[in-house]
Write an enzyme that holds these catalytic residues in place. Structure first.
Site, short mmCIF file in Angstrom:
data_model
loop_
_atom_site.label_atom_id
_atom_site.label_comp_id
_atom_site.label_asym_id
_atom_site.label_seq_id
_atom_site.Cartn_x
_atom_site.Cartn_y
_atom_site.Cartn_z
N LEU A 78 0.83 -1.20 0.00
CA LEU A 78 0.00 0.00 0.00
C LEU A 78 0.86 1.25 0.00
O LEU A 78 2.06 1.18 0.28
CB LEU A 78 -0.92 -0.04 1.22
N GLY A 112 6.33 -1.25 5.08
CA GLY A 112 5.54 -0.86 3.91
C GLY A 112 6.25 0.19 3.08
O GLY A 112 7.49 0.21 2.99
N SER A 113 5.47 1.10 2.50
CA SER A 113 6.02 2.00 1.48
C SER A 113 7.07 2.99 1.97
O SER A 113 7.81 3.54 1.16
CB SER A 113 4.87 2.77 0.83
N THR A 114 7.14 3.23 3.29
CA THR A 114 8.20 4.13 3.76
C THR A 114 9.58 3.54 3.43
O THR A 114 10.56 4.26 3.32
CB THR A 114 8.10 4.35 5.29
#
Lengths: 149, 552
Positions: free
Chosen positions: A148, B276-278
């Protein structure tokens, strides 16, 4: 047989002198011992008394030191940010500052305009919120295997 | 007769020579008593010297029923102690009716203790104790930690620096009578205690308070389970604020609470999660550092990418088309992450990830800190899909502290700094200062600058609008991580996060916000980024850092 007789008076006087010297010495020793004992006792008493006094003063010092720490802690509690803010809001009726003005010293390049009062980017509106929820719903219905944003 | 005398002599030699020291010790232990003098535990101070935890002397009041005259004086004791201890006299009388010693009250203030001592109540004994006091309330509770009943630090700074804080116990050796009481004027020797050292933290109480307030607000608004905020000076590694929620109230700590460990745990140091995206910041840095990817790199995003038998989708199942590195960050493109990891190659990718410190404990002084978990290519179960998912922060676990330090290295021109909490230790012998420590250079200064430029441009193009602070150049990245559950990922649990540094040209603050399981929306940009903005804008004003970037 010859008998030598010493004069009685002389003999008595000599014996008396010895006795006197002995008694004097004895008296002197006893008196000295008494005086020394008295001095020693006085010193012991003094030392003991002073010892107690030292202990009392040490205890008092500890008590005052503790009191100082306690008062310093009380000052810290009074300076706590929560209390300061509470006092500022309730008693002084102050509000949190939002606008900030940065003063530009002479000669320095002009700074960008100050931050506006309201956030530049508003909170998501109702439509945005609806879209967010829609995206989430889709995520729930589909396979949650994608990383996500 | 001679034999008997010989036996006696032998016994005498045995007692006086062979067993001499044992019997001498026994005799001494009979004649001499000793009692400890507990030293004052050192204070824990904020960066400005304001105490956050300090020890004050209090007293525990005991009743010993076997003391001469104690049993008969129960009614008097109850009547006199009742008003002093603020307890009903009949309750105290009921307590004192026991045959064993009873603790009547603990934490009694010295003024009250003096009144109790002056009353000369038989059987009443005052036991001096040090008690922790928190002038700022529960501020930074999980960071400070707590001490047990024996005065030993059990978590947080209290445990990490227990040896310094505790000091050295002193002893009083005294000649005692048959009842064990000290003989007045008898032998007495005092080995004085050494008070514990004061520990000065790097935490700034204003920043800490702001971070706590903003996180609490967000947790309430999004009905989230837990959260973490870390504010760090990326140039030094000094931790300016560390917030972990939920947290126990230090001022009303219940040591018997079964949930205590969960409430006092510093989640910023001890909780592993999939970032996640970090983590795409790290993927980008590794790609640029490898030299195989330049800032002009482009790729095509069809919305998915095939990795062996697996298909990895773009998070919104949308094809982004031709993209560059700014688009990769701006749209948080999973396809881009896989593309970059493949171009970097597993060897360089994992080398850089390891160099960023994700597999190690960054500060050995933090006892609660754990190392991250990462499956290296040398693992027989490793496959290409691991590289692909690692590239967008899945299938690996890190702590918030590790991620903050790693992104801090990018902000700091490629130098990884050791995060630290203690800047000074004050002992009676002097002050020991802790200097910032460089762990290693992870990426070149040039790569760090390129990553920062891409992050700034992505923010300026709207990657995280809710994090933007008008007037300041911001480099940051959102994250909405999925939570592993069973053999896959939960469909209902998410971790919303944001990490960024500001001003991007000369970073002074690095802020990480992580919020676990928000119940309304999962997105990092909606849940975590606003917390970042509020903390950052207040901290910038507090430090007097003027606006430098393009105003928005």
């Amino acid at each position: 047989m010859a008998v030598i007789t010493y004069p009685r008076r002389r003999q008595t006087a000599a014996a008396g002198g010895v006795r006197l010297r002995t008694e004097g010495l004895l008296t002197f020793f006893i008196a000295s011992a008494a005086v020394l004992g008295l001095i020693s006792l006085t010193l012991a008493t003094l030392v003991t008394t002073q010892g107690y006094e030292v202990r009392r003063l040490q205890a008092e010092q500890a008590r005052w030191t503790e009191q100082t720490v306690r008062l310093a802690t009380e000052i810290s509690s009074l300076q706590s940010l929560e209390r300061v803010e509470g006092e500022a809001r309730s008693r002084l009726k102050l509000a949190e500052a939002r606008d900030r003005l940065f003063v530009n010293p002479a000669g320095a390049p002009a700074p960008p305009p100050p931050a506006p009062t309201a956030p530049a980017v508003p909170e998501p509106d109702l439509l945005q919120l609806f879209l967010d929820r829609l995206a989430w719903l889709r995520l729930l219905l589909q396979d949650a295997g994608a990383g996500l944003p | 007769m001679l034999g008997g005398l010989g036996l006696l002599a032998g016994r005498l030699v045995y007692l006086q020579v062979v067993e001499h020291s044992r019997f001498a010790d026994l005799a001494r232990s009979e004649q001499l008593g000793k009692r400890p003098i507990v030293p004052r535990r050192g204070a824990i101070l904020a960066a400005d010297g304001h105490p956050l935890a300090i020890s004050l002397q209090t007293y525990d009041v005991y009743f010993y029923p076997r003391y001469p005259g104690a049993a008969e004086a129960r009614a008097r004791i109850a009547a006199e102690l009742g008003p002093l201890l603020k307890r009903p006299a009949d309750e105290l009388q009921a307590w004192t009716s026991a045959e064993k010693p009873v603790l009547l009250a603990s934490g009694v203030q010295p003024e009250t203790a003096a009144k109790i001592a002056a009353a000369e109540l038989p059987g009443i004994v005052l036991d001096p104790k040090w008690r922790r006091h928190y002038p700022e309330g529960s501020l930074a509770g999980p960071v400070l930690g707590f001490i047990g009943r024996d005065g030993q630090g059990l978590s947080g700074v209290e445990a990490d620096y227990d040896a310094l804080l505790a000091g050295k116990t002193g002893w009083v050796y005294y000649e005692r009578d048959a009842s064990g009481e000290e003989i007045p004027l008898g032998f007495r020797q005092v080995d004085p205690p050494i008070d514990g050292a004061d520990v000065v933290l790097t935490l700034d109480r204003y920043i800490q308070r702001v971070a706590e307030a903003e996180l609490d607000k967000a947790l309430k608004a999004h009905r989230a389970d837990a959260g973490v905020v870390i504010v760090m000076d990326p140039g030094t590694g000094a931790l300016l604020a560390v917030v972990s929620r939920p947290a126990a109230d230090l001022t009303r700590l219940d040591l018997n609470d079964p949930n205590l460990q969960a409430l006092i745990r510093n989640r910023a140091f001890s909780d592993l999660y999939e970032p996640g995206s970090t983590f795409k910041i790290i993927t980008l840095a590794a790609a640029l550092e490898s030299g195989r990817v330049g800032t002009g790199e482009t790729y095509y995003c069809p919305g998915y990418v095939k990795v062996g038998p697996w298909t990895i989708w773009m998070w919104n199942y949308t094809a982004m088309g031709p993209s560059n590195l700014v688009d990769f960050i701006r749209y948080s493109c999973n396809v881009g992450a896989v593309h970059l990891a493949r171009r970097t190659g597993p060897a360089d990718f994992y080398r850089v990830v390891r160099d960023f410190g994700f597999t190690e404990r960054l500060n050995p002084e933090f006892r609660s800190e754990v190392g991250g978990e990462l499956k290296p290519p040398t693992d027989p179960t490793w496959s290409e899909v691991d590289l692909a998912t690692n590239a967008f922060g899945q299938a690996l676990s890190v702590t918030p502290l590790q991620l903050a330090a790693a992104v801090g290295a990018v902000a700091n021109g490629g130098l990884l700094m050791r995060p630290y909490l203690v800047k000074e230790v004050r002992t009676p012998d002097g002050i020991r200062r802790f200097e910032p420590t460089v762990v290693r250079r992870v990426i070149s200064q040039e790569t760090a600058r390129k990553v920062t430029d891409i992050l700034v441009e992505a923010v300026n193009k709207g990657s995280s609008p809710t994090a933007v602070i008008p007037g300041y150049k911001l480099a940051g990245k959102t994250g909405t991580a999925q939570v592993p559950e069973g053999s896959g990922y939960s469909r209902t649990k998410f971790i919303a996060s944001y990490i960024g540094y500001v001003p991007a040209d000369a970073p002074r603050l690095l802020i990480l916000v992580k919020i676990d399981n928000p119940k309304d929306v999962p997105w990092g940009t909606t849940v975590a980024a606003p917390v970042f903005r509020e903390v950052a804008s207040k901290a910038l004003a507090y430090y007097g850092i003027p606006p430098t970037g393009k105003p928005r």
